[in-house]
Enzyme design. Structure first.
Site: not given
Ligand code: NAD
Ligand code: TYD
Length: 342
Positions: A128-129, A153, A157
């Protein structure tokens, strides 16, 4: 191509799986997800138990911190692992940081050990940024920007990114890191600001805007992010970091007003509440590297993306009503209570 996706029942992971299986007939995906509060198999109902996909998709309920499970899975042979699994919500990390360190840092290291042992062809760390911290009014994050995370958080990351770097440098593992800006779109859990505000507005309940509402995020429609991850998987260079952003900076108040206008709801629903501790002021991504080296560009403007998103939440009330009437309602009341109106 055989891909192991972690966290594929969450927001971005499920959009990625749907995109990949529906776009590429030669892709096979195994999805391992712990199904935390944020994991929802309904996100994948278009492919779960569908005959046309059953030879190309399988779900395994499991935790990426479970070494034995991950070892068993990776021993089956994969061309690539895409690590979406994470605890992802800043406000929750302020309340309880431990699970963020466990899943985001330790979980990533356990996956990397498996990549090393079974010689998986590619490991994409979905970062993430937010690892770069907060910007002033000028400038953008580049891949060279310092890591200065401000929330538990983003610190977890950043920790995971550094472990990835170390496994690339020390063991020559085929690791690539992507750092994307704020995503929005279908299946986003309604604790993040855009789905929370759309669904609150539909329900005529207050939209809790933190601080002065002038914090800036750089928004990207989730499908554009998924396309970028696919291109990085196919064309990205091992050991590199790629920033991904929608070139779409907006203040929170602008987004809030836009949502209310589009839903024809009154501005009186906006409630200014106490600010988030350590609240990052501004994020903005320079995505020049991925655009020049890989040929990716976002296809959605904010206006197109937000229209699609609002329409999706209007058409899929049963998806989010179930979530908001369950465990999340207690959480929301607790959070909202902690940040009572100014
Ligand atoms: P989310 O919270 O919607 O989904 C996370 C998923 O991971 C869930 O399905 C959860 O059940 C699963 N999970 C959590 N802990 C786990 C574990 N120990 N083992 C297996 N599964 C597990 O998150 P998201 O928004 O879909 O983000 C996904 C990824 O993208 C993350 O790594 C986040 O840091 C990154 N990200 C998100 C954004 C954003 O705007 N949402 C932006 C940049 C990066
Ligand atoms: P969020 O969706 O939690 O993403 P992140 O903190 O990872 O950027 O928040 C986006 C912006 O919206 C952020 O500046 C905090 C703000 N915000 C509110 O004003 N009210 C809310 O209820 C939430 C959840 C976020």
């Amino acid at each position: 191509m055989k891909i192991l996706v972690t966290g594929g029942a969450g927001f971005i992971g499920s959009n990625y799986i749907l995109f990949m299986l529906q776009t590429f007939p030669d892709v096979q995906i195994t999805n391992v997800d712990k199904l935390t509060y944020a994991g929802n198999l309904e996100n994948l109902s278009a492919i779960e138990c569908k005959d046309s996909y059953c030879s190309r998709y399988r779900f395994i309920k499991g935790d990426i911190v479970d070494r034995i499970l991950i070892d068993n899975l990776l021993s089956q042979g994969f061309d690539a692992v895409i690590n979406f699994a994470a605890e992802s919500h800043v406000d929750r990390s302020i309340e309880e940081a431990g699970i963020f360190i466990r899943t985001n840092v330790l979980g990533t290291q356990i996956l990397l050990e498996g990549i090393k042992k079974y010689k998986v062809g590619r490991f994409i760390q979905i970062s993430t940024d937010e690892v770069y911290g907060s910007l002033g009014p000028e400038g953008k994050f580049t891949e060279e920007s310092y890591l200065k995370p401000n929330s538990p958080y983003s610190a977890s990351k950043a920790g995971a990114d550094l472990i990835c770097r170390a496994y690339f440098k020390t063991f020559s593992l085929p690791v690539i890191i992507t750092r994307c800006s704020n995503n929005y779109g279908p299946y986003q859990f309604p604790e993040k600001v855009i789905p929370l505000f759309i669904t609150n507005a539909i329900e005529n309940i207050p939209l809790p805007l933190y601080g002065d509402g002038l914090n800036i995020r750089d928004w990207i429609y989730v499908e554009d992010h998924c396309r970028a991850i696919d291109l990085v998987l196919r064309k990205g260079k091992v050991g590199e970091i790629y920033n991904i952003g929608g070139n779409c900076e907006r203040t929170n108040i602008t987004i809030t007003q836009m949502i209310l206008e589009k839903l024809n709801k009154p501005k009186t629903l906006i409630t200014f509440v106490k600010d988030r501790p350590g609240h990052d002021r501004r994020y903005a991504i320079a995505a020049d590297k991925i655009e020049k080296e890989i040929g990716w560009k976002p296809a959605h403007s904010f206006e197109t993306g937000i229209d699609k998103t609002i329409t999706w939440y209007l058409n899929n009330k049963s998806w989010w009503e179930k979530i908001k009437s369950g465990e999340y309602r207690n959480y929301y009341h607790q959070m909202y209570g902690n940040r009572s109106s100014l």
